[in-house]
Structure formats: structure tokens, C-alpha cells
Design a protein around this motif. Structure first.
Motif, PDB file in Angstrom:
ATOM      1  N   GLU A 159      -5.203  18.371  20.716  1.00  0.00           N
ATOM      2  CA  GLU A 159      -5.343  19.420  21.723  1.00  0.00           C
ATOM      3  C   GLU A 159      -5.653  18.806  23.083  1.00  0.00           C
ATOM      4  OE1 GLU A 159      -8.213  22.414  20.674  1.00  0.00           O
ATOM      5  OE2 GLU A 159      -8.005  23.438  22.605  1.00  0.00           O
ATOM      6  N   LEU A 160      -6.579  17.878  23.104  1.00  0.00           N
ATOM      7  CA  LEU A 160      -7.017  17.266  24.354  1.00  0.00           C
ATOM      8  C   LEU A 160      -5.864  16.590  25.105  1.00  0.00           C
ATOM      9  CD1 LEU A 160     -10.374  15.451  24.681  1.00  0.00           C
ATOM     10  CD2 LEU A 160      -8.389  14.426  25.717  1.00  0.00           C
ATOM     11  N   THR A 161      -4.921  16.023  24.353  1.00  0.00           N
ATOM     12  CA  THR A 161      -3.842  15.269  24.995  1.00  0.00           C
ATOM     13  C   THR A 161      -2.520  16.044  25.034  1.00  0.00           C
ATOM     14  OG1 THR A 161      -3.256  14.233  22.878  1.00  0.00           O
ATOM     15  CG2 THR A 161      -4.840  13.059  24.257  1.00  0.00           C
ATOM     16  N   GLU A 162      -2.564  17.322  24.685  1.00  0.00           N
ATOM     17  CA  GLU A 162      -1.321  18.099  24.557  1.00  0.00           C
ATOM     18  C   GLU A 162      -0.439  18.041  25.816  1.00  0.00           C
ATOM     19  OE1 GLU A 162      -1.688  22.205  22.924  1.00  0.00           O
ATOM     20  OE2 GLU A 162      -0.361  22.749  24.586  1.00  0.00           O
ATOM     21  N   VAL A 163      -1.027  18.277  26.960  1.00  0.00           N
ATOM     22  CA  VAL A 163      -0.235  18.275  28.192  1.00  0.00           C
ATOM     23  C   VAL A 163       0.074  16.840  28.629  1.00  0.00           C
ATOM     24  CG1 VAL A 163      -0.108  19.051  30.587  1.00  0.00           C
ATOM     25  CG2 VAL A 163      -1.302  20.453  28.892  1.00  0.00           C
ATOM     26  N   TYR A 183      -7.121   9.231  27.397  1.00  0.00           N
ATOM     27  CA  TYR A 183      -6.018  10.042  26.852  1.00  0.00           C
ATOM     28  C   TYR A 183      -5.044   9.282  25.957  1.00  0.00           C
ATOM     29  CZ  TYR A 183      -7.184  14.015  29.832  1.00  0.00           C
ATOM     30  OH  TYR A 183      -7.808  15.081  30.415  1.00  0.00           O
ATOM     31  N   TRP A 191      -7.344  26.541  29.181  1.00  0.00           N
ATOM     32  CA  TRP A 191      -6.640  25.282  29.418  1.00  0.00           C
ATOM     33  C   TRP A 191      -7.567  24.106  29.688  1.00  0.00           C
ATOM     34  CZ3 TRP A 191      -1.840  23.997  28.249  1.00  0.00           C
ATOM     35  CH2 TRP A 191      -0.982  25.046  27.896  1.00  0.00           C
ATOM     36  N   ILE A 192      -8.865  24.358  29.736  1.00  0.00           N
ATOM     37  CA  ILE A 192      -9.796  23.254  30.011  1.00  0.00           C
ATOM     38  C   ILE A 192      -9.643  22.149  28.968  1.00  0.00           C
ATOM     39  CG2 ILE A 192     -12.236  22.593  30.044  1.00  0.00           C
ATOM     40  CD1 ILE A 192     -12.836  25.306  31.346  1.00  0.00           C
ATOM     41  N   THR A 193      -9.538  22.552  27.698  1.00  0.00           N
ATOM     42  CA  THR A 193      -9.458  21.535  26.642  1.00  0.00           C
ATOM     43  C   THR A 193      -8.199  20.684  26.770  1.00  0.00           C
ATOM     44  OG1 THR A 193      -8.347  23.094  25.180  1.00  0.00           O
ATOM     45  CG2 THR A 193     -10.732  22.854  24.901  1.00  0.00           C
ATOM     46  N   ARG A 194      -7.175  21.205  27.441  1.00  0.00           N
ATOM     47  CA  ARG A 194      -5.884  20.515  27.448  1.00  0.00           C
ATOM     48  C   ARG A 194      -5.499  19.936  28.812  1.00  0.00           C
ATOM     49  NH1 ARG A 194      -2.780  25.428  24.777  1.00  0.00           N
ATOM     50  NH2 ARG A 194      -4.456  26.527  25.852  1.00  0.00           N
ATOM     51  N   ALA A 195      -6.400  20.020  29.797  1.00  0.00           N
ATOM     52  CA  ALA A 195      -6.073  19.504  31.128  1.00  0.00           C
ATOM     53  C   ALA A 195      -5.610  18.051  31.028  1.00  0.00           C
ATOM     54  CB  ALA A 195      -7.302  19.616  32.028  1.00  0.00           C
ATOM     55  N   HIS A 255     -16.257  17.759  26.743  1.00  0.00           N
ATOM     56  CA  HIS A 255     -15.082  18.510  26.322  1.00  0.00           C
ATOM     57  C   HIS A 255     -15.492  19.684  25.413  1.00  0.00           C
ATOM     58  CE1 HIS A 255     -10.992  18.982  24.556  1.00  0.00           C
ATOM     59  NE2 HIS A 255     -11.602  19.018  23.386  1.00  0.00           N
TER      60      HIS A 255
END
Ligand SMILES: [Fe+2]
Ligand SMILES: [Fe+2]
Lengths: 259, 339
Positions: free
Chosen positions: A246-250, A77, B70-74, A28
Motif C-alpha cells: 500500500e505504501l509504495t502503490e503510487v 520506498y 491517500w496519505i498511506t499511498r503518497a 505512517h
């Protein structure tokens, strides 16, 4: 063994999560360079390393998920920050300092190579098979990062200084990679995570020092204190919570949805 | 032989090329033969080809930025992996196209510098924002879809290295497009929130995609020698029509609505109404559509789009932070320090 005795389950899950979390978070972080690395050719190579790390993480999460009745995506996630078992070294932002990025991979790839090498001889067959495959790819990472270290160490005064200060800065954190997960002695005793001689820390420092010397760089590593508690017990840097946000935002927008 | 860096890289239509060379050159092109780097070529062919390949290379590496964010948030492991691979492909396209351009006479470092100092441009479409994950989806579906249409015609051009590169790139773009299709289908079969996200992103990208192919033919500068030399092989209007014929029905099938939009200076939609022109002409088979706001197009081309400054600034940041690495590994640049 094909089936794991019950008392080994929890220790093995923790060990697997520590390996997978290291790889997932490293991949990441490394992917921050995709599209922005100093040289186009290296941009492409670094993205491949990042993809490998994440692919490895997926495969290891899958084994862990099988043991705890979850999925790789949920493990990646949907845990709380203190349920991740990665080392602090992979969490840190490199602040777009290529020297830090390279040195971090230097410590991690050498460590992963040894760790996967041990797992490739695991008495737990499914794990041994997977690790055997992954260690071959990890060897390519090691070769690549060693090459970068040598070229930048031998480059010019500026590049040598930058690499030296990155090594100095990361070395104290890097030993956190060797913090044991809970129940590791049991896994070692049963051959699920076979011991090596000389032991992990000696092997790892030996490998690293060898390459550092060939790169005209100095490396000081202190064996970690036995009582030090960090990432392997779920204790993380302040930066980690925002990394996870940030990593789990979507994902968090609709956790049950397919994307 | 590659030409040296000192070659003059300006178009000059006053040049009288030697007919003994020019006539057979043009005959070869008419016969569909490929021109190779060591062959004789008219000055303006070399410059025209270089400009196109360089612009294309710039577009690939700037095009990596909106999705790279958007890679960090995929949202899943598989999507994250695929997105890194996709952006990596775009960087790879850039690298291949800079090679083609280098062989035409311009050093790579010079090209990277011209990009960050604004001397050269990249594709306009990348000056628009990608504020949500659904924008990544629309980029891979619509923008890669548009790129494939354009590049399929470029693969039919006359300059060998560019044509071969284009064929390779198009195979990878087809992958991106497939994954874009898969993602848009997933979102449009998802929750109400996902569908709304997809619709809003579609609204942001439809007009930029219509503009993707360049200004209306009647307004675009005469490019006839480039068409004759097969540097360009299809007109802007033709390509735009092909795009609409392919994507208008596909969008409607997915349950998306096609809107005419008004945007603020950040590229965000402030007003929208359904495009009532959208329908298939049963006689010709072509789809009708409303033209995008061409004033906006000219504004963005001139550097005043929503993100022109941000995109160039990020490329500059990347260039500057990497300078010490390039100095150490590939040796110093002959160019003066950047100011
Ligand atoms: Fe591309
Ligand atoms: Fe693409």
C-alpha cells in the motif's frame, strides 16, 4: 569523529535504518487517524506527532543514504520487505482502536527518547548534532503520550479497562524494540552509540512503569531473550508485506518519475 | 455571553424584530462594521450565520476524507508529509469553525451527530470519488482553488468571528493551492502515464468544481436578507465565472483539455467530448464555458451522489469508535444514544 572508519559503516547503517524505519512506519500508521481521531483537538495533535516521526525518519534516512550512496526516498520506498529493520510493534494495524494507538506510541516514544538521547552523545559528530535536535522533539511526544495515558487511565472504568487490555496485548511485542541490530557492540565500543547506565531495558521499563503506575495501570515487561530474532534482522509480521504494498502503490507506478 | 443550547435554531421569516434594535444593526452592517457574538442580532441573522458556519465546518471535516485516504499511498516522503499536514489543516479549519458555531448556540456534539444522521449537510463536492493520486492533485489545485475564491468573499462578511476565522483559513488554503499547483505542474511535465492520470482526474473534477459555487442564480432561492446582512457577499454565478476565468486558461496552458463528461453512478467518466464553448471573449475578457449537468447536481445534493453514503458512514464510524474516549476525557454527552 567527522569521518566514519570503514568497519563501522555497515553496523551504523543498520542502526540508522532501524531507527528511521521505526519512525517512518509508526508515522505512517499514526496518520491513519488524521481526520478520524476521537476528538478534533487530539486529531490535530496526533497528526503533528505523525509528521514529526516522518520528518525524523527523513533526516536519519538522509544520513544513511549518504553512507550507502542512495537517497532518503529510495530507502523509504524501494527496499524489499526483508531489508526493512523496523520492530514488529510499529507494523501492526491498530484497527482503529485508540487504546492500541496510544499504547503503541507510549512504548515507542519512550524508547525513541532514550535511543536518540544516546545518539545525541555519539562520537560521530553529524549524527550527534542531528539526534540532539530530534531528542528535544521526542521529549514533547513523550509528554503528550504520557498525558493521554494518564487521562484515559484515570477516565472511567471503561477507558481504564480498554487501556489495560491494550497494554497487556502490546507488552510482549514492545520488547522487540530492544532487539539489537547487527554489529551494535562495535558501535557501542567506539562511542558511536554510547552505552548508558543502567542499561536500556532497565531504563525503559523504569520510565514506562512510572507513568503506568501514575495512570492506575499495570505493566509487566519481560526482558527479551537474547536469541530472539525479529524486525532488526529483517523478519517481519505477515501484515508487513501488505503494508509496504500500500505504501509504495503510487511510487511503483513510475519509480523513476518525479511526483 | 453565549446563548444557551435551548435557543430555537430554525429560520422564521414571520418574526417581527424590534425596529429600535434592527435599524441601528443594519446601519452598522452597511457601514462595514463587524457583528460580535455578544451584540444584539436578529434571530434570522443568528440562525443563518450558524447554518453557514456549521455547514462550512462539516465540509472541512468531511473534506478531509477523500485526501486522507491517500496519505498511506503518497509517492514520496515530502508529499506524504505535506499531505498529512494538509489534511490536518482541514481538520483544524473544522475545529475553528465548530467553535464559531458553538458560540452561536449549538453544542459541538450536537453538530457532529446531526452530520452523521444526515440532519445537516456538507459541501457537495466531497461526494465525488478520488480513485487515483492525481485526484489528490486536482483536489488541492481545483477544489482548494475554488474554496479560496469563495472564502475570499466570505472574509468580507459581517460576522466578526467568522470573518477572522476565514482570513486565517485562507492563508492556509493558499498554501494548499500552491502545493496543488506544484503537483499538477510536476505531473504534467512527467511521463505519458502521469499526464494521462492528470487528465483523467481533471475530467472527474472540472464539472464538480463548476457546481461548487451552487445552483444558477436564477434558480437559487431568494437569499436577499443574507446578502443585505453580508452573510453572503457574492452570487453563485459571479464566483463561478471568476473560477473559470482563472482555471480554464491555466488548465489549457498546462496542456490539459477541458471536456464535457458523462459519468456513471460511481462518479466515473464514461463518455467525454471537448467543450467547444471554451474560449475567451475578447471584448469582455470573460471566458465562455458549458454549464455542468445541473440534474446531476440536484441528485447529489439530495443524497444520491457517488459517495454520500460512504462519506457519512466513515464519519459515523469515527464518531462511534471515539465515543469512549470523549466520555473519559471530556465527560459524557447529554444526548441520547445514537440509533
Ligand atoms: Fe479548509
Ligand atoms: Fe484546503
Amino acid at each position: 569523529m567527522d569521518k566514519l572508519p570503514n568497519e563501522l559503516k555497515q553496523p551504523l547503517v543498520e542502526l540508522l535504518l532501524s531507527v528511521a524505519d521505526d519512525k517512518f512506519i509508526l508515522g505512517h500508521r499514526n496518520a491513519d487517524w488524521t481526520g478520524l481521531a476521537p476528538i478534533l483537538e487530539e486529531d490535530i495533535a496526533f497528526s503533528s506527532l505523525s509528521q514529526d516521526e516522518i520528518s525524523h525518519a527523513i533526516a536519519i534516512y538522509q544520513i544513511a543514504a549518504g553512507l550507502v550512496g542512495s537517497t532518503a526516498d529510495k530507502l523509504a520506498y524501494a527496499r524489499k520487505p526483508d531489508e526493512y529493520l523496523c520492530a514488529e510493534l510499529v507494523e501492526l494495524s491498530d484497527e482503529f482502536n485508540w487504546a492500541i494507538a496510544v499504547c503503541r506510541n507510549f512504548f515507542c516514544d519512550h524508547h525513541d527518547y532514550l535511543r536518540l538521547g544516546r545518539l545525541a552523545h555519539s562520537s560521530y559528530v553529524p549524527l550527534a548534532q542531528l539526534a540532539g535536535r530530534l531528542v528535544a522533539e521526542e521529549q514533547i511526544h513523550v509528554q503528550h503520550v504520557d498525558m493521554l495515558l494518564k487521562r484515559l487511565g484515570h477516565g472511567d472504568t471503561e477507558s481504564r479497562e480498554r487501556m489495560q487490555s491494550a497494554l497487556d496485548r502490546l507488552a510482549p511485542l514492545a520488547t522487540g524494540l530492544l532487539e539489537p541490530t547487527q554489529g551494535i557492540e562495535l558501535l557501542e565500543a567506539k562511542g558511536v552509540y554510547p552505552r548508558i547506565e543502567p542499561a536500556m531495558f532497565e531504563r525503559w521499563t523504569e520510565d514506562l512503569r512510572h507513568v503506568a503506575e501514575a495512570s492506575e495501570l499495570k505493566l509487566q515487561l519481560q526482558a527479551p531473550r537474547a536469541e530472539a530474532i525479529g524486525g532488526r534482522r529483517g523478519r517481519h509480521s505477515d501484515a508487513f508485506a501488505s503494508l509496504l504494498d500500500e505504501l509504495t502503490e503510487v511510487y511503483r507506478l513510475e519509480p523513476e518519475a518525479a511526483w | 455571553m453565549s446563548v444557551s443550547a435551548s435557543v430555537d435554531l430554525k429560520l422564521d421569516w414571520d418574526i417581527q424584530e424590534d425596529p429600535v434594535k434592527l435599524v441601528p444593526f443594519e446601519e452598522r452592517i452597511t457601514k462595514g462594521e463587524l457583528v460580535e457574538p455578544d451584540d444584539w442580532m436578529p434571530h434570522n441573522y443568528r440562525v443563518g450565520m450558524l447554518r453557514m458556519a456549521e455547514h462550512h465546518a462539516n465540509s472541512e471535516i468531511v473534506g478531509a476524507l477523500p485526501e486522507g485516504e491517500w496519505i498511506t499511498r503518497a509517492p514520496t516522503l515530502r508529499r506524504k508529509l505535506a499531505l498529512i499536514a494538509k489534511v490536518q489543516d482541514e481538520v483544524g479549519h473544522g475545529q475553528m469553525l465548530y467553535r464559531v458555531s458553538q458560540d452561536l448556540g449549538k453544542p459541538r456534539d450536537q453538530m457532529l451527530r446531526d452530520l452523521i444522521t444526515g440532519k445537516t449537510k456538507y459541501h457537495n463536492v466531497f461526494n465525488y470519488p478520488a480513485p487515483t493520486w492525481a485526484d489528490v492533485v486536482m483536489i488541492q489545485w481545483l477544489v482548494d482553488g475554488a474554496a479560496i475564491m469563495n472564502q475570499a468573499t466570505l472574509a468580507d462578511g459581517s460576522y466578526g468571528p467568522y470573518v477572522r476565522t476565514m482570513k486565517r483559513i485562507n492563508m492556509e488554503e493558499a498554501f494548499h493551492f500552491k502545493s496543488g499547483e506544484d503537483m499538477v505542474l510536476t505531473m504534467m511535465s512527467g511521463t505519458p502515464k502521469q499526464k494521462q492520470m492528470a487528465q483523467e482526474a481533471f475530467d472527474r473534477w472540472w464539472a464538480p468544481c463548476l457546481m461548487f459555487f451552487g445552483p444558477l442564480d436564477k434558480e437559487s432561492v431568494k437569499t436577499s436578507p443574507f446578502m443585505r446582512w453580508r452573510i453572503k457577499t457574492a452570487t453563485n454565478d459571479d464566483l463561478r465565472q471568476r473560477f473559470v476565468d482563472r482555471f480554464a486558461p491555466a488548465a489549457l496552458d498546462l496542456g490539459l483539455k477541458i471536456h464535457i463528461t458523462v459519468k456513471d453512478q460511481d462518479g466515473m467518466v464514461t463518455e467525454k467530448r471537448e467543450d467547444t464553448e471554451i474560449r475567451r471573449n475578447e471584448k469582455t475578457g470573460y471566458w465562455h464555458f458549458s454549464q455542468p449537468d445541473w440534474n446531476e447536481f440536484h441528485r447529489v445534493v439530495k443524497g444520491n451522489g457517488p459517495l454520500n453514503k460512504k462519506r457519512v458512514a466513515l464519519r459515523r464510524f469515527s464518531y462511534e469508535q471515539g465515543q469512549w474516549v470523549r466520555r473519559a476525557i471530556v465527560g459524557g454527552s447529554d444526548l441520547p444514544p445514537l440509533c
